[in-house]
Design an enzyme around this catalytic site. Sequence first.
Site, PDB file in Angstrom:
ATOM      1  N   ARG A  16     -27.167 -21.754  25.057  1.00  0.00           N
ATOM      2  CA  ARG A  16     -25.736 -21.945  24.775  1.00  0.00           C
ATOM      3  C   ARG A  16     -24.898 -21.858  26.070  1.00  0.00           C
ATOM      4  O   ARG A  16     -23.789 -21.341  26.077  1.00  0.00           O
ATOM      5  CB  ARG A  16     -25.228 -20.938  23.736  1.00  0.00           C
ATOM      6  CG  ARG A  16     -25.803 -21.130  22.341  1.00  0.00           C
ATOM      7  CD  ARG A  16     -25.294 -20.063  21.395  1.00  0.00           C
ATOM      8  NE  ARG A  16     -25.822 -18.765  21.753  1.00  0.00           N
ATOM      9  CZ  ARG A  16     -25.309 -17.607  21.373  1.00  0.00           C
ATOM     10  NH1 ARG A  16     -24.229 -17.588  20.614  1.00  0.00           N
ATOM     11  NH2 ARG A  16     -25.850 -16.459  21.739  1.00  0.00           N
ATOM     12  N   LYS A  19     -21.414 -23.397  25.638  1.00  0.00           N
ATOM     13  CA  LYS A  19     -20.465 -22.523  24.934  1.00  0.00           C
ATOM     14  C   LYS A  19     -19.921 -21.446  25.870  1.00  0.00           C
ATOM     15  O   LYS A  19     -18.703 -21.200  25.928  1.00  0.00           O
ATOM     16  CB  LYS A  19     -21.169 -21.870  23.741  1.00  0.00           C
ATOM     17  CG  LYS A  19     -20.430 -20.685  23.111  1.00  0.00           C
ATOM     18  CD  LYS A  19     -21.347 -19.965  22.123  1.00  0.00           C
ATOM     19  CE  LYS A  19     -20.716 -18.686  21.611  1.00  0.00           C
ATOM     20  NZ  LYS A  19     -19.547 -18.941  20.746  1.00  0.00           N
ATOM     21  N   GLU A 488     -16.415  -7.133   5.755  1.00  0.00           N
ATOM     22  CA  GLU A 488     -17.673  -7.783   6.136  1.00  0.00           C
ATOM     23  C   GLU A 488     -18.133  -7.445   7.553  1.00  0.00           C
ATOM     24  O   GLU A 488     -18.726  -8.273   8.247  1.00  0.00           O
ATOM     25  CB  GLU A 488     -17.567  -9.308   5.963  1.00  0.00           C
ATOM     26  CG  GLU A 488     -17.198  -9.718   4.551  1.00  0.00           C
ATOM     27  CD  GLU A 488     -17.100 -11.223   4.360  1.00  0.00           C
ATOM     28  OE1 GLU A 488     -17.574 -11.971   5.244  1.00  0.00           O
ATOM     29  OE2 GLU A 488     -16.548 -11.661   3.333  1.00  0.00           O
ATOM     30  N   ARG A 519     -17.866 -22.993  18.884  1.00  0.00           N
ATOM     31  CA  ARG A 519     -18.492 -22.206  17.822  1.00  0.00           C
ATOM     32  C   ARG A 519     -19.866 -22.774  17.515  1.00  0.00           C
ATOM     33  O   ARG A 519     -20.010 -23.925  17.085  1.00  0.00           O
ATOM     34  CB  ARG A 519     -17.648 -22.176  16.562  1.00  0.00           C
ATOM     35  CG  ARG A 519     -18.359 -21.457  15.411  1.00  0.00           C
ATOM     36  CD  ARG A 519     -17.422 -21.061  14.283  1.00  0.00           C
ATOM     37  NE  ARG A 519     -18.124 -20.635  13.085  1.00  0.00           N
ATOM     38  CZ  ARG A 519     -18.764 -19.470  12.938  1.00  0.00           C
ATOM     39  NH1 ARG A 519     -18.796 -18.613  13.940  1.00  0.00           N
ATOM     40  NH2 ARG A 519     -19.368 -19.166  11.812  1.00  0.00           N
ATOM     41  N   GLU A 669      -8.217 -24.185   1.816  1.00  0.00           N
ATOM     42  CA  GLU A 669      -7.548 -24.467   3.082  1.00  0.00           C
ATOM     43  C   GLU A 669      -6.487 -25.541   2.896  1.00  0.00           C
ATOM     44  O   GLU A 669      -6.717 -26.548   2.247  1.00  0.00           O
ATOM     45  CB  GLU A 669      -8.576 -24.944   4.108  1.00  0.00           C
ATOM     46  CG  GLU A 669      -8.002 -25.292   5.467  1.00  0.00           C
ATOM     47  CD  GLU A 669      -7.558 -26.746   5.577  1.00  0.00           C
ATOM     48  OE1 GLU A 669      -6.677 -27.011   6.398  1.00  0.00           O
ATOM     49  OE2 GLU A 669      -8.063 -27.588   4.824  1.00  0.00           O
ATOM     50  N   HIS A 698      -7.718 -20.669  12.591  1.00  0.00           N
ATOM     51  CA  HIS A 698      -8.486 -21.165  13.731  1.00  0.00           C
ATOM     52  C   HIS A 698      -7.675 -21.148  15.021  1.00  0.00           C
ATOM     53  O   HIS A 698      -8.216 -21.392  16.094  1.00  0.00           O
ATOM     54  CB  HIS A 698      -8.991 -22.580  13.451  1.00  0.00           C
ATOM     55  CG  HIS A 698      -9.917 -22.657  12.274  1.00  0.00           C
ATOM     56  ND1 HIS A 698      -9.469 -22.956  11.009  1.00  0.00           N
ATOM     57  CD2 HIS A 698     -11.244 -22.436  12.165  1.00  0.00           C
ATOM     58  CE1 HIS A 698     -10.491 -22.936  10.177  1.00  0.00           C
ATOM     59  NE2 HIS A 698     -11.576 -22.625  10.846  1.00  0.00           N
TER      60      HIS A 698
END
Length: 765
Positions: A16, A19, A488, A519, A669, A698
């Site tokens: 990654r 990223k 969570e 992501r 959404e 977001h």
Amino acid sequence: MTKSSVLGYPRIGADREWKKALEAFWSGKLEENELHAKLQEIRLDHLRKQQAKGIDLIPVNDFSYYDHILDTAVMFGIVPKRFAYTGGAVPLSVYYGIARGTKDAAASEMTKWFNTNYHYIVPELNDASPILTENKPLIAYLEAKEKLGIEGKPVIVGPLTFLKLSKGYDASETDAWLDQLLPLYTQVLQELADAGVQWVQIDEPVLVTKLNDADLQRLNKIYTAFASAVPGLNILLQTYFESVENYNEIISLPIQGIGLDFVHGLEGNLQSIQTSGFPADKVLGAGIIDGRGIWKASLQDKLTLLGTLTSLVTPERLIVQSSCSLLHVPVTTAREAKLAAELKDALAFADEKLDEIVILTQALSSTDADITAKIKEAEQKLQALQSSGDRNRKAVQEAVASIRVQEPNRSRAFAERHVAQQQKWQLPLFPTTTIGSFPQSTEVRKARQQWRKNELSNEQYASFIRDQIDSWINIQEEIGIDVLVHGEFERTDMVEFFGEKLAGFAFTQYGWVQSYGSRCVKPPVIFGDVEFVGEMTVEETKYAQSKTDRPVKGMLTGPITIMNWSFVRDDIERETIAYQLAYALRQEVEALEKAGIGMIQVDEPAVREGLPLKENKQANYLDWAVKAFRITTCTVQETTQIHTHMCYCEFHDMIDSIEAMDADVISIETSRSHGELIHSFEENTYELGIGLGVYDIHSPRVPSVDEMSNMIDRALRVLDPKLFWINPDCGLKTRGQEETVASLKNMVDATRIARAKYNATPVLN
């Protein structure tokens, strides 16, 4: 001689690296010149790998700094006015502003790329004045040629697909917009031809969807214009994800090659080519290696298919390639040291798929013993997994066979349940809640990592999680939220968490794929029959409920989302996998209810992304998707309130199916699309509980009370106030605590204003 190719390669890197570079730049830890250098290093490494593997036509310009549709938009200067773009090459500050939003401007809408789990940034045409800002395909081609000696195949999104995926214009303006874009596309192609490019891949995946006569005329106009402007350039018109519609019209276009998906579009494309033939003057790009799945191909079956195709297309006019870009699969299985051997041996990620493509290409012209041995070895490895106990759990298979012939219904209709639930919960008008997750701070991630490394005991980790729950229960109560969640904090991912606790799942160490922007997700692998092993969420939810008098929702991920966000086995139908998951999750729902949890949210954000692209296949999918949800939830008492959540959903085209799920409350959404989803309710009725997301999670910006109030007011013009809930768009895991608290406070303030307008009882703190 037959050539080999792929349609695109994963951007993110085996570790990654992509990223990490993006996020370092966004956080100010990497300068812009350093970002460019790092991304070039990654990009060239990917090209070298394909070169070393022996791929003949290597794609270039498939790499991106965020998203390939956004790249196309900025290449043509299509930048929303709110980002104050003044012309020329679009700077990274504007580029990333469009994608992620800024302090002063909302991000552009993000939605699913056809029926995949990749998200693209929706271009906003509106009052744009398209102009070629820079020829990105040419830059990519020259880089590959000069740095590595690669005669690359530039990839570009086609004009028809780009227009179909854009917003901000009326259908009557389509031809006018095409007239603006066509000269710019032509200029790109002319410059490529002048640079010596041999093949250009123009992606038109929209051709697998239903087109009207006007679209077919536009398609002909586009490629006739290209043929006239660049007669010496070879254009491969590439489709994927399904079989093409209007096959005869497409093969008549003045192009040099056509790419067809012979995995997900096998039946339709094969029938078309067998019935109508394939033009002798065109090359066929045969997508026979699955670009979306992770399983080794049966190379013998693929050779048989290639034999059929070479009876219709001469070998020198055939390209063996992936069915779509390898963007959708992880990079390599080479470092997956913890998987069981029989499972690892049956997997093929991007690098292994390159090998499969090369082997099949060679096998068409050679009977070399080494090639034959590789084909035989692949068959043996697939068969070993197929014979394993994991794929032959008789108890699960028998239970699911029984369930699938039943009609899963709640004990009473919604109208009756709603009365009973309101009597039990005594909620105010416009109840407020969140979608489930709260910010996972560096501290949370560090504790989880320490626990996984056995640096924290189970008891220490459980105590840490309880402390996080305590804190956020208090925060929610102080803000004034009506229906709480535990946050969570014990979950890395909404699918992975459940997969780790169910039999039939496996987890890779490095199996990352890009979901949107930086992501990346590491989808679980459903490789065997799915079986409930024990309680998964009861402990944390029960603890959270013990800390407050307000209701706490139990939080589960639904069967269709788990399936659609996992890599699933390909030896049985997806419907059967969905029912196996539903049967397992039903047992968890029943355990939560038994523990005293009276509100249970079964999230299904991914229902629509699994919707088949072909209209004649959609009704069947929706029928069994709805049934799977109802299998999960149908056994609870009437006073137990079932919630669900969806996002990125074109609500209007599946409203009946969503209502048929019979959830007491759905949150959905809407803010990312700037309230456009509300239009669905202006044309359709919805008679169950519903919460439209009033702010976009977001983006890091904190939306104002007025923004959310306006969203609420518009929704209440078309929805029943007695059934309306107020919540964010999605979970808040990726946000910071400060912005989350500020946004939720504004949300509650907007709710108070709405209640005052409707003469409701104010929230009690």
